[in-house]
Design a protein around this motif. Sequence first.
Motif, short mmCIF file in Angstrom:
data_model
loop_
_atom_site.label_atom_id
_atom_site.label_comp_id
_atom_site.label_asym_id
_atom_site.label_seq_id
_atom_site.Cartn_x
_atom_site.Cartn_y
_atom_site.Cartn_z
N LYS A 147 0.39 1.12 -5.19
CA LYS A 147 0.59 -0.31 -5.41
C LYS A 147 1.55 -0.57 -6.56
CE LYS A 147 -3.32 -2.18 -6.11
NZ LYS A 147 -4.57 -2.82 -6.52
N VAL A 148 2.44 -1.55 -6.35
CA VAL A 148 3.36 -1.97 -7.41
C VAL A 148 3.13 -3.42 -7.82
CG1 VAL A 148 5.13 -0.28 -6.83
CG2 VAL A 148 5.24 -2.55 -5.82
N TYR A 149 2.48 -4.21 -6.95
CA TYR A 149 2.26 -5.62 -7.26
C TYR A 149 1.10 -6.13 -6.41
CZ TYR A 149 2.97 -10.68 -7.49
OH TYR A 149 2.78 -12.02 -7.67
N GLU A 150 0.31 -7.02 -7.02
CA GLU A 150 -0.77 -7.66 -6.27
C GLU A 150 -1.11 -8.98 -6.93
OE1 GLU A 150 -5.08 -6.58 -4.29
OE2 GLU A 150 -4.45 -5.44 -6.05
N HIS B 294 11.74 1.99 -1.75
CA HIS B 294 11.34 1.36 -0.48
C HIS B 294 9.92 0.85 -0.65
CE1 HIS B 294 11.23 1.68 4.21
NE2 HIS B 294 10.73 0.53 3.77
N ILE B 295 9.84 -0.46 -0.85
CA ILE B 295 8.55 -1.11 -1.11
C ILE B 295 8.25 -2.06 0.04
CG2 ILE B 295 7.34 -2.71 -2.66
CD1 ILE B 295 9.16 -1.53 -4.94
N LEU B 296 7.01 -2.05 0.48
CA LEU B 296 6.54 -3.00 1.49
C LEU B 296 5.82 -4.14 0.80
CD1 LEU B 296 5.12 -0.51 4.15
CD2 LEU B 296 7.35 -1.63 4.12
N VAL B 297 6.12 -5.35 1.20
CA VAL B 297 5.48 -6.54 0.64
C VAL B 297 4.80 -7.25 1.80
CG1 VAL B 297 5.81 -8.65 -0.68
CG2 VAL B 297 7.30 -6.69 -1.10
N VAL C 30 8.63 -8.57 -7.64
CA VAL C 30 8.65 -7.12 -7.47
C VAL C 30 10.00 -6.56 -7.91
CG1 VAL C 30 8.61 -5.25 -5.76
CG2 VAL C 30 6.89 -7.07 -5.67
N ALA C 31 11.08 -7.19 -7.46
CA ALA C 31 12.43 -6.71 -7.82
C ALA C 31 12.63 -6.73 -9.34
CB ALA C 31 13.49 -7.56 -7.13
N HIS D 244 10.38 -5.18 4.03
CA HIS D 244 10.86 -3.96 3.40
C HIS D 244 11.82 -4.36 2.29
CE1 HIS D 244 9.57 -1.29 6.78
NE2 HIS D 244 9.73 -2.42 7.47
N VAL D 245 11.59 -3.87 1.09
CA VAL D 245 12.51 -4.07 -0.03
C VAL D 245 13.13 -2.71 -0.30
CG1 VAL D 245 12.75 -4.76 -2.44
CG2 VAL D 245 11.09 -5.95 -0.96
N LEU D 246 14.44 -2.63 -0.05
CA LEU D 246 15.15 -1.36 -0.18
C LEU D 246 16.17 -1.47 -1.31
CD1 LEU D 246 15.90 -1.01 3.63
CD2 LEU D 246 14.13 0.20 2.38
#
Length: 110
Positions: free
Chosen positions: A18-21, A38-41, A71-72, A100-102
Amino acid sequence: MSDCIFCKIIQGDIPCNKVYEDEHVLAFHDIAPKADTHILVIPKQHIVNLSATTEDEWPIVTKVLQSINKVAAQENLEGFRVISNNGEKGGQEVFHMHWHVLAGSKLTGF
């Protein structure tokens, strides 16, 4: 949805990096990254995709999109690409809305 992998991640049945919630959104690293970052939101509410979004779900979609900037910033991404596949013919594999955040090395093409 009991068979949805993202719903299982939200419920804590499947671990994630996890990177954000927040109350409405969860963001985590993709297990099969296609870029340096590569993060999924995803929304915590099960929404299939943009095409299936109902009128009352649009506020949640807005919160998901707003969280992408958070997130960015948190991940110090200088530039990034955002992708959401919609429907089987659009390349969607998990039928729970996700973005997808790439980022990373200069992204080329689309």
